[in-house]
Every structure is written in structure tokens, then in C-alpha cells.
Design an enzyme around this catalytic site. Structure first.
Site, PDB file in Angstrom:
ATOM      1  N   ASP A  87      -0.609 -26.054  41.213  1.00 19.18           N
ATOM      2  CA  ASP A  87      -0.518 -26.274  39.573  1.00 19.18           C
ATOM      3  C   ASP A  87       0.937 -25.581  38.921  1.00 19.18           C
ATOM      4  OD1 ASP A  87      -0.688 -27.142  37.017  1.00 19.18           O
ATOM      5  OD2 ASP A  87      -3.014 -27.434  37.100  1.00 19.18           O
ATOM      6  N   SER A 109      -1.167 -31.845  33.365  1.00 17.94           N
ATOM      7  CA  SER A 109      -1.984 -31.773  34.869  1.00 17.94           C
ATOM      8  C   SER A 109      -2.862 -32.892  35.084  1.00 17.94           C
ATOM      9  CB  SER A 109      -2.681 -30.338  34.935  1.00 17.94           C
ATOM     10  OG  SER A 109      -1.660 -29.553  35.110  1.00 17.94           O
ATOM     11  N   ASP A 118     -11.397 -28.414  34.922  1.00 21.23           N
ATOM     12  CA  ASP A 118     -10.394 -28.332  34.518  1.00 21.23           C
ATOM     13  C   ASP A 118      -9.410 -29.634  34.833  1.00 21.23           C
ATOM     14  OD1 ASP A 118      -8.103 -27.612  32.637  1.00 21.23           O
ATOM     15  OD2 ASP A 118      -7.332 -25.966  34.423  1.00 21.23           O
ATOM     16  N   THR A 135      -7.123 -30.657  37.070  1.00 20.09           N
ATOM     17  CA  THR A 135      -6.678 -31.146  38.345  1.00 20.09           C
ATOM     18  C   THR A 135      -7.867 -31.537  39.116  1.00 20.09           C
ATOM     19  OG1 THR A 135      -4.743 -30.005  38.219  1.00 20.09           O
ATOM     20  CG2 THR A 135      -5.482 -30.409  40.384  1.00 20.09           C
ATOM     21  N   ASP A 188       0.219 -22.178  37.436  1.00 24.73           N
ATOM     22  CA  ASP A 188       0.713 -22.918  36.041  1.00 24.73           C
ATOM     23  C   ASP A 188       0.162 -22.018  34.960  1.00 24.73           C
ATOM     24  OD1 ASP A 188       1.008 -25.455  34.277  1.00 24.73           O
ATOM     25  OD2 ASP A 188      -0.885 -24.666  33.760  1.00 24.73           O
ATOM     26  N   HIS A 230       2.968 -20.494  32.065  1.00 30.03           N
ATOM     27  CA  HIS A 230       2.644 -20.552  30.417  1.00 30.03           C
ATOM     28  C   HIS A 230       2.632 -19.332  29.758  1.00 30.03           C
ATOM     29  CE1 HIS A 230       2.070 -24.936  30.323  1.00 30.03           C
ATOM     30  NE2 HIS A 230       0.943 -25.001  31.189  1.00 30.03           N
ATOM     31  N   ASP A 255       1.780 -30.364  40.831  1.00 26.47           N
ATOM     32  CA  ASP A 255       1.778 -31.728  39.832  1.00 26.47           C
ATOM     33  C   ASP A 255       2.760 -31.695  39.111  1.00 26.47           C
ATOM     34  OD1 ASP A 255       0.938 -29.311  38.634  1.00 26.47           O
ATOM     35  OD2 ASP A 255      -0.873 -29.836  38.172  1.00 26.47           O
ATOM     36  N   HIS A 256       3.454 -30.862  38.624  1.00 23.31           N
ATOM     37  CA  HIS A 256       4.423 -30.711  37.861  1.00 23.31           C
ATOM     38  C   HIS A 256       5.236 -29.365  37.782  1.00 23.31           C
ATOM     39  CE1 HIS A 256       2.474 -27.775  35.249  1.00 23.31           C
ATOM     40  NE2 HIS A 256       1.407 -28.689  35.326  1.00 23.31           N
ATOM     41  N   HIS A 298       5.786 -27.247  30.276  1.00 26.90           N
ATOM     42  CA  HIS A 298       5.961 -28.011  31.538  1.00 26.90           C
ATOM     43  C   HIS A 298       7.555 -28.508  31.404  1.00 26.90           C
ATOM     44  CE1 HIS A 298       1.517 -29.109  32.200  1.00 26.90           C
ATOM     45  NE2 HIS A 298       1.631 -27.621  32.179  1.00 26.90           N
TER      46      HIS A 298
END
Length: 595
Positions: free
Chosen positions: A149, A198, A257, A259, A403, A407, A445-446, A552
Site C-alpha cells: 500500500d 486505496s 480496511d 485494500t 502507506d 502519511h 495501489d498508489h 497520496h
């Protein structure tokens, strides 16, 4: 004085020039009109224009017409009335000024191009679809999809530097995920926005269809209800329905969550985690293996820490269905070899990250959850159980806190979790090497806007931005891995990486590892401000002040793959193509088991 004949020649030329300029102005005007964004159509068709389907993949078809005065909507598929084409009656209604036409659970039974034509009142719209049934020359029995992620290219490089080391400019080794046969760049945007989240991005992998931010397994309609949006069949449902395969989801996050949930659930709003937990009991997409965090959504509201609003005990419901349950690493490792279904929940919410869980083990950080498995434990156990199914298996494994730590601008914790996921990839590769029938895919995913500027040290007394070493001054970092397990002994050596961010709130930068997880900014009077409990040079934010965390980015991400079907991946590809690659590799026939 200008001679008369010259005067008339100049006048004529001036007139011609004026005419030419007028023509140019008209051309530019028409060009400007041509470049202007077209007015939005009052007709919405879901699935969207250019959608791609696997033959037999089920979906809900919906047309909405705004500012309508009647529910009279005419729809054809390749010239045939839609209800006749699909063999199902359509539900048409008028709700205020919104008219809708809907047919649920339909599918295209043959490959080819499709044209959907809609007429409503005095307006019309046409969209185009494609249905495919590609099969790989050599089929895979199993697919293991790893999703890091937020794992951007710099996130991978940070892991490679720390885990493998670099000598005189050459890396001592590559990550397991980098030593694969095929590689591709993946684009990540949803159909609503350039930058995705996500839920939407993982949903593209799970269904082969674009969606919108916060949504999974659906196209977003106009209603406020998060559960009535038109659905699209996902990879877990397709694998179970058509081939009786075993399926599993593993994550270091809360298992409900975005994903992991996107592999099974259908909702416009990812925050509906109690609904997502309960929907995992649905036999159409009930995974055989569910391992991660998030027990607070499975336990009754009377249990301390529960987030449920009822007394349902989903853990007990799974046990009644034959699932072996584990709440600790010790219990997971002690799971009987005969177990065919697993439910493991090891934290109330997300699992703690590798550094805190495996290295520091600070009691106040772990909150009493002192025996959590790592991603390698969960991946190995999932493979052990799922591989018993003679029809093969689909497994999604997520390294979730890459991820979550980016953040909060904590690149060190994100990097150790990237290394942890890479170790889990190694376990999958060992399994695949023995059997030769497993497609392994590793992808993010990003992306995130983190970048390695150089290195950082204060050995000469410099601090802050002056201690960021660039170009020839970016001497090698001093991470050490004395036991050679791939995880540096100390995340905070004298010379570390200088990691900076392109999209951050106000924060204080000191470039050093935090002994305990620390947020960079807090909200004060509806504005994100630098966390007053932190020290360092003040960095003014470069995103809206309403967001207290890094966000992101729209950057493309890297995919690696190996095994039967991996040849599908090359060049620049849309994220939805990951779904079609998996279906192609497995040779899934969407018409099998179709009602």
C-alpha cells in the site's frame, strides 16, 4: 506625400491583412470552442464508457437521467432492447427529477465490442464496452497478489538501500520483488479524480473496473445510500463461482480496511467496516483464510474496544462455519495442520508496524498486544492452508503500513514494513519454485510523494536543512545488519537517508527516527498545524490546511510479476489490467456457474 498608386497598393495589402487576421481570429475562436470541455450529459451510464469485462463477469447495469420528467428511458445493446438482450426485466422509475433504468446481475456471454445506446426525452448518449475471454498459453493454478500500500518507487529504493546495502555505487543485491521476470508501469487514477485512494485502486485490481474515491466493487450512483450502488463481480467471487478455488486475504492492517475489503466487498463507502466484516460471511465471497487486524469489527459491542453497534459475534459465526481462530502469533503457529479455514485477528485495529512489533516492543505502543504475527508468518500459514485445494487458490497479501507510515512522514517505519513485505514475497517465491504453477504479482495501489534527496548527518555540527547532504556530499548511510536478516539493527544511524516529501502539512523536520510513532501535525481551530510536541526546522505545508497528514500522489507505480501469465505485463498499463491478467492466467471461464 505618398504617391497615389502606392497608397492604393498599401490600402489593398492592409485590407488583405485585416481579412487574414479576421480569419485567424475566427479559426482560433473555433479552436478554443473545440478545446472547451463538453457540457456534462444529463445521462449517466454505469458501467462507464470504455469499460472492459470478462465474458460471464456479472454486473449491475444502471442508467440515470437528471432533470427528467418521465421514467421513459430506452436502452439498446448492439441494437437490441437491453431487457431482451440480457433476458431480464428492467426496473424503471422516476424519483423527483431523477429517472433510472436498472437491470441487476447481468453478463456478456460472448466476447466482442458492444455499443450501449440510451434515449431519454430529447437527449441521447452512446457508450462502448468490450468483453474478453483471453487465456494464457500456460495457465497458472494459483495467483498470489502482493499489494504494498502506497509503495512508490522511492519506497522500494529505501528498502533496497537499508536491506541490501550499496557498495561504491552498486547495490549488493536486489529485493525479492525486483528479481522477477516481468515489469510494468501502472497508472492509478479513478474515473472521478486524478489522485486515488486505496479502496478505489484496490477495487480496480479486484474487478477490472474503475470506481471513485472511497468505493469498492461498485460504480457510484446518485443516491446517498452506500449499499445500493451497481455492483461488479470481483476476483474472489469469480474464482469461487467458476472454479471452486480457495481464496484468502492477509494484511497488516485492519482486515476490513480498504485494500483487503476491496477483494470481497461492495460498498460506496469504505468506512462501513462493520458491514464489510459481516459481509465476509457471505458464501459468494467468503475467503477461506482471513488474517490481519481489526477484531473491533468482529466482536460484540459489549466487548471492550469493539466498534460494533450490535451484539453480533462474528468470530463465533466463523467458528461455526469451521474456521480455526487465532488471536496471537503463538496461536497462529499452533494451528492444526488439518485446518482448512482460518480466521486470525491480532489487534483491535491495524497491527503495529514491524519496528514497534518486532524490535522496540514498547508496551505503551503495543497496547497489550504483545504477540502479533509478522507478514511472513501469515503469508506462510495462508499458503499452507490454501494450497490444499486441488482447484488452486487466489491469495491477496497486503503490506499495509507502508502507506500509513508515509502519511505521517515516518519513512523509517514505512521502509521496515516494505522490507517485511519483501520477505513475504520470498516465501511465496519459494512455494512457486517448488510447484511451477503460481503467478506472483507485486504492485502498489498508489504512490506517495516521498523522495530521497541524499543523506543526512550532524557529524560536523550542522543541523536541519544544512545537514542534508546532496551530490558529492551525500556520503553513504551507515545502516548495519549484523545478523544478516535484511532488517538493519538500528533505524537511526549516524548517517541516514534524507527523505523529503512533496505533499505535506505544516510540520517540524528533524530527519531523525522517532522512538515512538508521532504525528507530524494536529488540528487546531480547523487548521492543521505542526505538532507542538515535535522539534526541528519548521516546514510550511504545501497542501490544504484542512489535512493534517501527507497525501497520496498521482505518480505511476511499478509492478513486478513472475510465473505463468506474467508475460501479460509490459510497458505502461492501466490498473484495471491487473484483474484481466489474473483471470487470463487462471483461465477462468465466467460463463461457468452463471445463473
Amino acid at each position: 506625400m505618398i504617391p497615389q498608386n502606392l497608397f492604393f497598393r498599401l490600402k489593398a495589402k492592409t485590407a488583405k491583412l485585416a481579412t487574414a487576421l479576421a480569419v485567424i481570429v475566427c479559426l482560433l475562436s473555433s479552436l478554443t470552442v473545440g478545446l472547451a470541455a463538453p457540457a456534462p450529459s444529463p445521462i449517466t451510464v454505469l458501467p462507464i464508457d470504455q469499460a472492459k469485462f470478462v465474458v460471464g463477469q456479472t454486473f449491475d447495469f444502471l442508467v440515470e437521467v437528471k432533470d427528467a420528467t418521465s421514467a421513459d428511458i430506452q436502452v439498446t445493446v448492439n441494437g437490441t432492447a437491453a431487457d431482451k438482450y440480457f433476458g431480464k426485466a428492467a426496473a424503471a422509475k422516476l424519483d423527483g427529477s431523477l429517472a433510472s433504468y436498472r437491470i441487476n446481475q447481468v453478463a456478456f456471454k460472448n466476447p466482442g465490442k458492444l455499443e450501449i445506446a440510451v434515449k431519454a426525452g430529447g437527449t441521447s448518449r452512446t457508450v462502448k464496452y468490450e468483453a474478453v475471454n483471453n487465456v494464457a498459453p500456460k495457465r497458472a493454478k494459483n495467483v498470489i497478489l502482493f499489494i504494498g500500500d502506497g509503495m512508490s518507487l522511492p519506497a522500494r529504493q529505501m528498502a533496497r538501500i537499508l536491506s541490501k546495502g550499496i557498495t561504491e555505487g552498486k547495490y549488493n543485491d536486489l529485493l525479492e520483488m525486483e528479481k522477477m521476470s516481468n515489469m510494468s508501469l501502472i497508472t492509478t487514477s479513478g474515473y472521478d479524480s486524478l489522485v486515488t485512494d486505496s479502496a478505489n485502486s484496490a477495487s480496480a485490481y479486484a474487478t477490472g473496473h474503475k470506481s471513485v474515491v472511497n468505493a469498492m466493487g461498485v460504480y457510484a450512483d446518485s443516491t446517498k445510500d452506500p449499499f445500493d450502488d451497481p455492483k461488479v463481480e470481483n476476483i474472489v467471487e469469480l474464482a469461487k463461482r467458476t472454479k471452486g478455488m480457495a481464496t484468502g486475504i492477509v494484511s497488516t492492517a485492519n482486515i476490513t480496511d480498504a485494500t483487503p475489503a476491496a477483494m470481497v466487498a461492495h460498498t460506496r463507502r469504505r468506512a462501513e467496516q462493520n458491514f464489510i466484516a459481516e459481509s465476509m460471511l457471505d458464501p459468494a465471497h467468503r475467503p477461506d483464510v482471513i488474517l490481519g487486524g481489526g477484531s473491533r469489527h468482529f466482536l460484540p459491542m459489549s466487548t471492550p474496544g469493539s466498534k460494533r453497534t450490535d451484539q453480533k459475534n462474528l468470530v463465533e459465526d466463523f467458528k461455526k462455519l469451521g474456521y480455526s481462530f487465532s488471536g496471537t502469533k503463538s496461536e497462529l503457529l499452533a494451528t492444526p495442520a488439518s485446518a482448512s479455514k482460518l480466521l486470525g485477528l491480532y489487534q483491535l485495529d491495524n497491527l503495529n508496524v514491524y519496528i514497534d512489533r518486532e524490535m522496540l516492543k514498547t508496551p505503551s505502543v503495543l497496547g497489550g498486544f504483545n504477540d502479533q504475527p509478522n507478514l511472513m508468518n501469515m503469508t506462510q500459514k495462508a499458503i499452507d492452508v490454501l494450497s490444499k485445494n486441488p482447484n488452486g487458490f487466489f491469495l491477496m497479501v497486503e503490506g499495509a503500513s507502508i502507506d500509513k507510515q508515509l502519511h505521517v512522514l515516518d519513512w523509517q517505519r514505512a521502509t521496515y514494513d516494505t522490507i517485511e513485505m519483501d520477505k513475504a514475497v520470498g516465501i511465496a517465491k519459494t512455494f512457486a519454485k517448488k510447484n511451477g504453477d503460481t503467478l506472483i504479482i507485486i504492485v502498489a495501489d498508489h504512490s506517495h510523494g516521498a523522495s530521497i534527496t541524499g543523506t543526512y548527518h550532524e557529524l560536523d555540527g550542522k543541523k536541519g536543512r544544512e545537514a542534508v547532504r546532496t551530490y558529492a556530499d551525500s556520503v553513504w548511510p551507515t545502516f548495519e545488519d549484523n545478523n544478516k536478516d535484511g532488517f538493519p539493527d538500528d533505524p537511526n544511524p549516524d548517517i541516514t537517508l534524507a527523505v523529503q516529501f512533496a505533499n505535506h502539512p505544516d510540520f517540524n523536520a528533524d530527519y531523525r527516527f522517532k522512538a515512538e510513532p508521532t504525528v507530524p501535525a494536529i488540528m487546531a481551530k480547523d487548521k492543521a498545524v505542526a505538532n507542538p510536541q515535535t522539534t526541528g526546522e519548521f516546514q510550511p505545508g504545501n497542501i490544504p490546511a484542512s489535512d493534517p497528514s501527507e497525501v497520496h500522489s498521482a505518480d505511476d507505480i511499478v509492478l513486478n510479476a513472475d510465473g505463468p501469465g506474467a508475460e501479460y505485463f509490459n510497458g505502461v498499463m492501466d490498473n484495471t489490467e491487473v484483474f484481466f491478467a489474473m483471470v487470463r492466467a487462471l483461465g477462468l471461464d465466467g460463463k461457468r456457474g452463471l445463473k
